[in-house]
Structure formats: structure tokens, C-alpha cells
Design a protein around this motif. Structure first.
Motif, PDB file in Angstrom:
ATOM      1  N   THR A  90      31.660  -0.595 -26.809  1.00 43.39           N
ATOM      2  CA  THR A  90      30.684   0.488 -26.947  1.00 43.39           C
ATOM      3  C   THR A  90      31.087   1.542 -27.954  1.00 43.39           C
ATOM      4  N   GLY A  91      32.383   1.676 -28.228  1.00 41.55           N
ATOM      5  CA  GLY A  91      32.853   2.699 -29.148  1.00 41.55           C
ATOM      6  C   GLY A  91      33.191   4.011 -28.479  1.00 41.55           C
ATOM      7  N   TYR A  92      33.102   4.066 -27.150  1.00 42.98           N
ATOM      8  CA  TYR A  92      33.465   5.272 -26.419  1.00 42.98           C
ATOM      9  C   TYR A  92      33.927   4.883 -25.018  1.00 42.98           C
ATOM     10  N   ALA A  93      34.623   5.790 -24.360  1.00 42.48           N
ATOM     11  CA  ALA A  93      35.101   5.527 -23.006  1.00 42.48           C
ATOM     12  C   ALA A  93      33.926   5.557 -22.032  1.00 42.48           C
ATOM     13  N   VAL A  94      33.759   4.493 -21.265  1.00 43.25           N
ATOM     14  CA  VAL A  94      32.666   4.414 -20.289  1.00 43.25           C
ATOM     15  C   VAL A  94      33.142   5.058 -18.995  1.00 43.25           C
ATOM     16  N   HIS A  95      33.046   6.390 -18.943  1.00 41.83           N
ATOM     17  CA  HIS A  95      33.627   7.152 -17.836  1.00 41.83           C
ATOM     18  C   HIS A  95      32.929   6.892 -16.508  1.00 41.83           C
ATOM     19  N   ARG A  96      31.656   6.559 -16.543  1.00 49.76           N
ATOM     20  CA  ARG A  96      30.897   6.428 -15.298  1.00 49.76           C
ATOM     21  C   ARG A  96      30.883   5.011 -14.750  1.00 49.76           C
ATOM     22  N   GLY A  97      31.746   4.160 -15.318  1.00 47.68           N
ATOM     23  CA  GLY A  97      32.017   2.877 -14.691  1.00 47.68           C
ATOM     24  C   GLY A  97      31.118   1.731 -15.053  1.00 47.68           C
ATOM     25  N   MET A  98      29.909   2.009 -15.518  1.00 47.07           N
ATOM     26  CA  MET A  98      28.995   0.913 -15.820  1.00 47.07           C
ATOM     27  C   MET A  98      27.884   1.349 -16.767  1.00 47.07           C
ATOM     28  N   LEU A  99      27.329   0.352 -17.465  1.00 44.81           N
ATOM     29  CA  LEU A  99      26.149   0.526 -18.299  1.00 44.81           C
ATOM     30  C   LEU A  99      25.200  -0.617 -17.982  1.00 44.81           C
ATOM     31  N   ALA A 100      23.924  -0.352 -18.108  1.00 50.23           N
ATOM     32  CA  ALA A 100      22.945  -1.408 -17.943  1.00 50.23           C
ATOM     33  C   ALA A 100      21.989  -1.378 -19.122  1.00 50.23           C
ATOM     34  N   ALA A 101      21.786  -2.536 -19.737  1.00 52.42           N
ATOM     35  CA  ALA A 101      20.784  -2.674 -20.788  1.00 52.42           C
ATOM     36  C   ALA A 101      19.442  -2.923 -20.107  1.00 52.42           C
ATOM     37  N   MET A 102      18.510  -2.000 -20.284  1.00 51.40           N
ATOM     38  CA  MET A 102      17.232  -2.033 -19.577  1.00 51.40           C
ATOM     39  C   MET A 102      16.084  -2.289 -20.539  1.00 51.40           C
ATOM     40  N   HIS A 103      15.122  -3.087 -20.109  1.00 55.40           N
ATOM     41  CA  HIS A 103      13.909  -3.285 -20.894  1.00 55.40           C
ATOM     42  C   HIS A 103      13.080  -2.005 -20.872  1.00 55.40           C
ATOM     43  N   ARG A 104      12.603  -1.600 -22.046  1.00 56.08           N
ATOM     44  CA  ARG A 104      11.717  -0.435 -22.105  1.00 56.08           C
ATOM     45  C   ARG A 104      10.353  -0.792 -21.519  1.00 56.08           C
ATOM     46  N   PRO A 105       9.876   0.012 -20.563  1.00 58.67           N
ATOM     47  CA  PRO A 105       8.548  -0.268 -19.999  1.00 58.67           C
ATOM     48  C   PRO A 105       7.449   0.173 -20.957  1.00 58.67           C
ATOM     49  N   GLU A 106       6.282  -0.416 -20.803  1.00 60.70           N
ATOM     50  CA  GLU A 106       5.126   0.025 -21.576  1.00 60.70           C
ATOM     51  C   GLU A 106       4.651   1.362 -21.033  1.00 60.70           C
ATOM     52  N   LEU A 107       4.432   2.324 -21.917  1.00 57.94           N
ATOM     53  CA  LEU A 107       4.019   3.655 -21.478  1.00 57.94           C
ATOM     54  C   LEU A 107       2.552   3.655 -21.058  1.00 57.94           C
ATOM     55  N   PRO A 108       2.221   4.398 -19.986  1.00 55.63           N
ATOM     56  CA  PRO A 108       0.818   4.496 -19.564  1.00 55.63           C
ATOM     57  C   PRO A 108       0.021   5.399 -20.494  1.00 55.63           C
ATOM     58  N   SER A 109      -1.283   5.411 -20.328  1.00 55.48           N
ATOM     59  CA  SER A 109      -2.142   6.289 -21.123  1.00 55.48           C
ATOM     60  C   SER A 109      -2.011   7.731 -20.634  1.00 55.48           C
ATOM     61  N   VAL A 110      -2.387   8.663 -21.485  1.00 59.87           N
ATOM     62  CA  VAL A 110      -2.388  10.079 -21.101  1.00 59.87           C
ATOM     63  C   VAL A 110      -3.317  10.305 -19.919  1.00 59.87           C
ATOM     64  N   ALA A 111      -4.479   9.690 -19.955  1.00 57.96           N
ATOM     65  CA  ALA A 111      -5.445   9.854 -18.868  1.00 57.96           C
ATOM     66  C   ALA A 111      -4.874   9.368 -17.539  1.00 57.96           C
ATOM     67  N   ASP A 112      -4.176   8.244 -17.555  1.00 56.39           N
ATOM     68  CA  ASP A 112      -3.592   7.723 -16.314  1.00 56.39           C
ATOM     69  C   ASP A 112      -2.507   8.648 -15.788  1.00 56.39           C
ATOM     70  N   VAL A 113      -1.670   9.161 -16.679  1.00 63.19           N
ATOM     71  CA  VAL A 113      -0.580  10.043 -16.252  1.00 63.19           C
ATOM     72  C   VAL A 113      -1.122  11.352 -15.683  1.00 63.19           C
ATOM     73  N   LEU A 114      -2.199  11.861 -16.266  1.00 62.19           N
ATOM     74  CA  LEU A 114      -2.740  13.161 -15.844  1.00 62.19           C
ATOM     75  C   LEU A 114      -3.740  13.061 -14.691  1.00 62.19           C
ATOM     76  N   SER A 115      -4.063  11.873 -14.260  1.00 60.01           N
ATOM     77  CA  SER A 115      -5.030  11.715 -13.176  1.00 60.01           C
ATOM     78  C   SER A 115      -4.524  12.379 -11.896  1.00 60.01           C
ATOM     79  N   GLY A 116      -5.268  13.376 -11.401  1.00 62.00           N
ATOM     80  CA  GLY A 116      -4.900  14.068 -10.175  1.00 62.00           C
ATOM     81  C   GLY A 116      -3.766  15.064 -10.306  1.00 62.00           C
ATOM     82  N   VAL A 117      -3.286  15.287 -11.525  1.00 62.51           N
ATOM     83  CA  VAL A 117      -2.146  16.190 -11.747  1.00 62.51           C
ATOM     84  C   VAL A 117      -2.589  17.647 -11.692  1.00 62.51           C
TER      85      VAL A 117
END
Length: 266
Positions: A90-117
Motif C-alpha cells: 500500500t505504501g503506508y503502514a496499515v494501522h487499523r489492521g485491514m483494508l477492503a476493496a469495495m465496489h462503488r455502488p450506483e448513486l441514486p437520483s436526487v429526487a429519490d434521496v430527497l423523498s420525504g426528507v
């Protein structure tokens, strides 16, 4: 999960972790959508609870019990390495013991996020990933229902943002707005939000005065660390708001200011 012990920093199985920057991970063509890094068992647990999918996990031997508990029976490779191998990869000390490579999720629409907010936090052009993470942590802890970020805002899924947020970037619904001249304000208004902009402006109203007569649904807009909100963002605001200050100080750090505003609006 299935364990694979690795003692060579050049092993292709751990190429996702090999000195890649956040930008490089985001731009990876395989898998589609790119990756982000989750650092620490707590952050990984929150990412999984939010429905995010891991591609793999890199960990030291002593953290395996935590990883086994968190990952469970998911079909995920867990690469076990010594500390010196992790640092070489990684090029740095992994102080917190672990890393996970995660798939980026598809972002929702603005309307969906703001629904009922009722209360949303809008981050416009923040460039410091720590400030973005701290703003998300404040949003989670102080009652914001959603966070919106503009195209020029630092990525909430960059490793430092995720770490500073303590994983709350997975807890608070969020998405990206379009540019201001491409309808950002129109999308918020179409969802019934009143846009309140934090600004040192002559026509700004004190925060406590705004809260006393707050609209039912508010999108509270915070600008970048240096210049604050640009003219397009200010023009989009329905109300300008200021935190009354003393001691010769005119403003707070953007994450602190957003926390004050959200506390008052709660």
C-alpha cells in the motif's frame, strides 16, 4: 469468505491495493464503476450493513476473528499478509489492521434521496476529504436526513473521507447534484426543499432567527473552505443564513459550521 495467505507484495491477487491512489481506484475500468477502500473493521461492517459489496479484504493475521465475524459466509477472498508486506503493497503502514476493496455502488437520483426528507445538508465544492468526512459524521449525529454533494466536492468515498466519517458515509443517504447551471437548484426545489445558504452576506439572517421560522423542508448549503459559496450557489438560495460570532472571528471551519447549523435545525 475464503482465506489466501500471501507473502509477496508483488502478488497479482492484491493488485487493487498496490500503491493505488483513490483517484486511480475510482477510474479502474474493471470492475465497472471502480472501487473505493474501506479501512478498519468498523468501517467495513458499516459498508456491508449498507449493502455495499466487497471485492476482497487485505488483513493481518490477528484481525482474522473480526473479519470472519463481519464478512461471514460471503464469497469474498480474504488475503492474509504480514505487516511489512501490507506496507510494501500500500505504501503506508496499515494501522487499523485491514483494508477492503469495495465496489462503488450506483448513486441514486436526487429526487429519490430527497423523498420525504425534512433536513438535508448540501456540500458545495469542499476540497478537503477530512472536512467532507466530518460533515457526514455531523449529519449522521445531528439529524440530517440526507447529504447532497456538488460535482466539484471531494468524494465522500475516498479513504480519508470514509475514515474521518467513522463510516457514516454509508449511514446517511447521499448523492451528487448536477452543476448549478445544469439544474441543481431546480432539482432541490422540485423536491420541495427550501435552500438556505450559509454566507457572510449583508442580507443574511442570523441562524437562530431562521430556525425560529424554519421552513418545513430545508436544504442547508455549505460552501468551500476558502472562498465559500460561489455566485451561482448564492443565486440559487432562497435564504442566506449566518452564525452570529464574537471575539473578532467571522466564521468557523465548514464542518464545524455545518454541525452548528444542523444542531440548531434538529
Amino acid at each position: 469468505m475464503h482465506l489466501e495467505r500471501i507473502d509477496d507484495a508483488g502478488d497479482e491477487r492484491i493488485a487493487d491495493y498496490r500503491s493505488l491512489t483513490d483517484v486511480a481506484l475510482r477510474r479502474k475500468l474493471e470492475p465497472e464503476g471502480g472501487l473505493y477502500m474501506a479501512e478498519s473493521a468498523k468501517v467495513l461492517a458499516r459498508a456491508l450493513a449498507a449493502g455495499h459489496a466487497p471485492r476482497s479484504v487485505l488483513t493481518a493475521e490477528k484481525w482474522l476473528p473480526d473479519i470472519e465475524r463481519i464478512v461471514g459466509d460471503r464469497d469474498v477472498p480474504v488475503y492474509v499478509v504480514a505487516d511489512d508486506v501490507a506496507e510494501a503493497v500500500t505504501g503506508y503502514a496499515v494501522h487499523r489492521g485491514m483494508l477492503a476493496a469495495m465496489h462503488r455502488p450506483e448513486l441514486p437520483s436526487v429526487a429519490d434521496v430527497l423523498s420525504g426528507v425534512r433536513t438535508a445538508l448540501v456540500l458545495d465544492g469542499l476540497v478537503d476529504h477530512a472536512n467532507v468526512g466530518a460533515a457526514f459524521r455531523g449529519a449522521a449525529g445531528l439529524g440530517a436526513d440526507a447529504v447532497l454533494v456538488t460535482p466539484r466536492c471531494a468524494d465522500p468515498l475516498y479513504r480519508r473521507s470514509v475514515r474521518v466519517s467513522m463510516g457514516t458515509v454509508f449511514q446517511v443517504p447521499w448523492t451528487r447534484l448536477p452543476e448549478w447551471n445544469d439544474g441543481a437548484a431546480d432539482e432541490m426545489h422540485a423536491s420541495g426543499m427550501h435552500i438556505a445558504a450559509m454566507a457572510l452576506a449583508d442580507d443574511a439572517v442570523p441562524l437562530d432567527e431562521f430556525v425560529a421560522n424554519r421552513p418545513e423542508r430545508v436544504a442547508f448549503l455549505m460552501g468551500s473552505e476558502g472562498p465559500g459559496l460561489d455566485k451561482r450557489a448564492l443565486a440559487a438560495a432562497d435564504t442566506k443564513v449566518v452564525i452570529p460570532m464574537s471575539g473578532g472571528v467571522d466564521s468557523l471551519n465548514v464542518a464545524a459550521a455545518s454541525a452548528v447549523a444542523l444542531w440548531a435545525l434538529r
